[in-house]
Enzyme design. Structure first.
Site, PDB file in Angstrom:
ATOM      1  N   GLU A 163       0.811  -1.203   0.000  1.00  0.00           N
ATOM      2  CA  GLU A 163       0.000   0.000   0.000  1.00  0.00           C
ATOM      3  C   GLU A 163       0.856   1.269   0.000  1.00  0.00           C
ATOM      4  OE1 GLU A 163      -4.184   1.200   0.790  1.00  0.00           O
ATOM      5  OE2 GLU A 163      -3.026  -0.101  -0.480  1.00  0.00           O
ATOM      6  N   ASP A 164       1.834   1.305   0.903  1.00  0.00           N
ATOM      7  CA  ASP A 164       2.517   2.567   1.193  1.00  0.00           C
ATOM      8  C   ASP A 164       3.852   2.749   0.492  1.00  0.00           C
ATOM      9  OD1 ASP A 164       0.385   2.812   2.868  1.00  0.00           O
ATOM     10  OD2 ASP A 164       1.483   2.274   4.682  1.00  0.00           O
TER      11      ASP A 164
END
Ligand code: MN
Length: 730
Positions: free
Chosen positions: A82-83
């Site tokens: 995600e990050d």
């Protein structure tokens, strides 16, 4: 490197060394740790700490649950997709396909947004969560991820604190409970309690705090006495005081309506014996020494809880009249009690299996607590259980997501078109394509749980086509498409009429009849019957569609002497032939000829029902049940109709609404009865009602006649937990 990161790294290594011995496992975890540190470089938590501290804390919590190395690695990597722009393939290549899959699922669940939409009640949230997880390890990572986020929730805004806490209490704590991980469940509850109801929280905390020193002394004295007693009999054990968590006290006070001083088990002691000690023997000595309070002995060893919790609970009166709750269990029972399914999972991932571990696996019966599995399934493979659970809840549904993470539930077999109409009717009407998990796919592709669906729309689209009706699954989409097509048809019809009117006017002009009485509306209408037409609109339409020529029409108009027949109802009810008409619906209407007879869609009569006809404007006779609320107030336009007993009966569609207390296999049992009685099912839809206790099942079936229907209803009412079965009238 940040000092805190180094500290946590050491803490994780220490935790792991407690139970993982394989060098390869440890190397893999170190590699994942280094990878996470590198990828999260520069990212900061709201607390100001480096972001990577979060994922290492998550890994430590997982290690405390004694999960296997893959799960630890997944914990370390859970936020990289995600990050940090890491791809699943990269994780797969560097670590393993297994780890990559866990990380991906954790990320997907993280993107679910459990909004306060009524349709997604807590029960559904939990179901969706489990469906999406597909693997217990995913749930474990997600649970400890949530636990750490809850522990650091103080750094978030108040609004976020409340939202996240509510979700935790609704979704995460119950799942932890189901999995038997009481440590995590208790902490999640207390943290949520604190943020959601700070006043009540501090109230309970204060109550516990008052006279705490006194209570602590009482517990210490009791512990010493019991310990001495057990040692005298050579029973090896650990013994300690245990404080009840605040949320459970709060619940006892509110739900059971008890005063604080009425809660008996505030003073609690736990005895954990060596595995070779018999807990019943310990109980025997304690009961021989202290007076037990009747009715308080609970034997969860003989009758384990569904989450496989095992323990003996008793309540005794101590020397000075103080009341203590005592829990007695062995070390291995304690492991299960504290870590639940995680205690099981350790054995699934590589480490050796000895007899005792096998025994624990055999007792892994927690899935039953979901109320989803019958007891005869006796397979110790947790993965298979998981699949069975999912199949059971989800055979009727798929859960897909919008790109923003909103979960949409659709019946199995649904397509992007169903999805689009669920989002919004306008989206449905203007759909031109669909992107599923980033890939452009046909709009009739069947969706799977977990798919992320994006709809491509265009204002220039022609709208839904008739073809869509062939593959849409939801009645919602079907209705919207039909309505659109009907409106479109209607619009086209109107345009044709306008065109026809122009043709008529042009002809009038051409013949120089502008001021003639011959072309007044009344005159024209009086000749229409000769062309089998009823209204001016029909006349105009026919002219435009060229099924009527201006020459033929005007010839009749000019020849006025033929215009003698009056029209209207008289035409409908031809007096002469008294023969009865049989229509496709198997209904006789006396004295009516050439009429369209159809069964009304609101009350859906079936052969044998008491019926009545209603003469509609332009759509023939609609047959209703005599008790149909839509017809009861009608006084005129009614006509007697009868079932034709010589008619070769067809199938009649009816809709039933079944209210029942929700339970496992309810739907299966309903469907079984329906098929036993040979009624074919057209559609089934079941929802858990807002009370979270009952479920309403709407079912569309085809039956032969009213007797058949009656038999079916009677037998559906006999299904266990069914409260009522009603025929639906719309
Ligand atoms: Mn996280």
């Amino acid at each position: 490197m940040h000092e805190r990161v180094i500290q946590l790294q050491d803490a994780l290594r220490h935790q792991i060394s407690q139970y993982l011995v394989n060098d390869k496992d440890i190397a893999l975890i170190n590699k994942a740790m280094a990878f996470a540190i590198e990828k999260h470089e520069g990212q900061v938590r709201k607390s100001g700490e480096p972001y990577v501290t979060h994922v290492i804390e998550v890994a430590i919590l997982l290690a405390q649950l004694r999960v296997g190395p893959s799960t630890i690695c997944a914990g370390l990597l859970h936020d990289t997709l995600e990050d940090c722009g890491v791809s699943k393939d990269e994780i797969k290549k560097l670590f393993s396909a297994d780890i990559a899959t866990i990380v991906e699922s954790v990320t997907k669940i993280g993107n679910l947004s459990f909004k306060d939409e009524k349709e997604y009640l807590a029960v559904n949230h939990r179901k969706i969560f489990i469906a999406m997880a597909k693997d217990i390890r995913v749930i474990l990572v997600k649970l400890v991820d949530r636990l750490h986020n809850m522990r650091t929730l103080g750094f978030q805004s108040e609004e976020k604190q409340k939202k996240i806490s509510a979700e935790t209490l609704d979704v995460y704590a119950p799942i932890a409970h189901r999995l038997g991980i009481s440590e995590i469940k208790n902490e999640l509850e207390d943290l949520s309690f604190h943020y959601l109801y700070p006043e009540k929280y501090y109230n309970v905390a204060n109550l516990v705090e008052t006279r705490k020193a006194e209570r602590d002394q009482q517990v210490t004295d009791m512990i010493n006495d019991i310990s001495t007693l057990l040692n005298e009999h050579g029973l090896n054990h650990r013994i300690f005081g245990r404080s009840k968590h605040l949320y459970s006290i709060h619940k006892k006070m509110t739900i059971k309506n008890k005063r604080f001083d009425e809660i008996l088990d505030l003073l609690a002691i736990r005895i954990v014996t060596d595995d070779n000690v018999n807990p019943y023997e310990v109980l025997g000595y304690i009961h021989a020494t202290y007076r037990p309070i009747p009715g308080r002995l609970k034997d969860y060893i003989a009758m384990p809880k569904m989450n496989m919790y095992q323990s003996l609970h008793t309540t005794i009166v101590g020397d000075e009249g103080h009341i203590f709750e005592v829990q007695i269990r062995t070390e291995s029972m304690d492991a299960i009690a504290e870590r639940g399914v995680a205690a099981h999972w350790r054995y699934k991932e590589g480490t050796s299996k000895d007899k005792e571990q096998k025994e624990i696996e055999d007792r892994l019966s927690w899935f039953k607590d979901f109320g989803l599995l019958s007891t005869d399934i006796d397979d110790d493979d947790a993965q298979e259980y998981m699949e069975a659970v999912q199949k059971d809840i989800f055979e009727a549904n798929v859960y897909v997501m919008t790109p923003k993470g909103r979960v949409i539930d659709l019946p199995n077999g649904s397509t992007p078109i169903d999805f689009a109409y669920r989002i919004h009717t306008d989206v449905g009407h203007s759909t031109i394509g669909s992107i599923i998990n980033g890939v452009l796919l046909p709009i009739n592709t069947q969706l799977k749980t977990g798919d992320v669906v994006q709809i491509r729309t265009s204002k220039q689209s022609n709208g839904p086509s008739e073809d869509w009706l062939k593959f849409v699954k939801t009645s919602h989409a079907r209705v919207k498409i039909r309505n659109f097509l009907l409106k479109k048809e209607e619009a086209e019809r109107k345009a044709t009429i306008v065109k026809g009117e122009q043709i008529f006017k042009d002809e009038v002009k051409k013949r120089g009849l502008e001021n003639s009485e011959l072309v007044t509306r009344a005159k024209v209408e009086s000749v229409l019957h000769q062309f089998n037409l009823k209204t001016m609109d029909e006349c105009y339409y026919s002219l435009a569609a060229r099924s009527l020529t201006t020459a033929a029409l005007f010839e009749k108009l000019v020849d006025q002497r033929k215009n003698i027949l009056d029209l209207g109802f008289g035409r409908l009810f031809k007096p002469a032939p008294q023969k009865k008409t049989i229509s496709k619906s198997g209904i006789k209407v006396s004295g009516v000829d050439s009429m369209m007879i159809s069964l009304s869609q609101c009350c859906k009569p079936v052969y044998g029902d008491e019926i009545i006809g209603y003469i509609t404007k332009g759509q023939g006779v609609k047959v209703h049940r005599i008790d149909c609320p839509n017809i009861i107030k009608e006084k005129s336009r009614l006509i007697e109709v009868m079932w034709d007993e010589t008619f070769d009966k067809g199938k009649y569609e009816v809709e039933l609404s079944i209210l029942a207390n929700d339970r496992s296999y309810l739907l299966t049992d309903i469907v079984t009865v329906v098929s036993q009685y040979k009624a074919s099912i057209q559609s089934v839809n079941s929802i858990v009602n807002e009370d979270k206790v009952t479920a309403t099942t709407t079912i569309k079936v085809n039956v032969d006649d009213s007797n058949h229907l009656q038999v079916l209803i009677v037998n559906l009412r006999k299904v266990n937990s069914v409260i009522s079965v009603e025929r639906i009238t719309r």
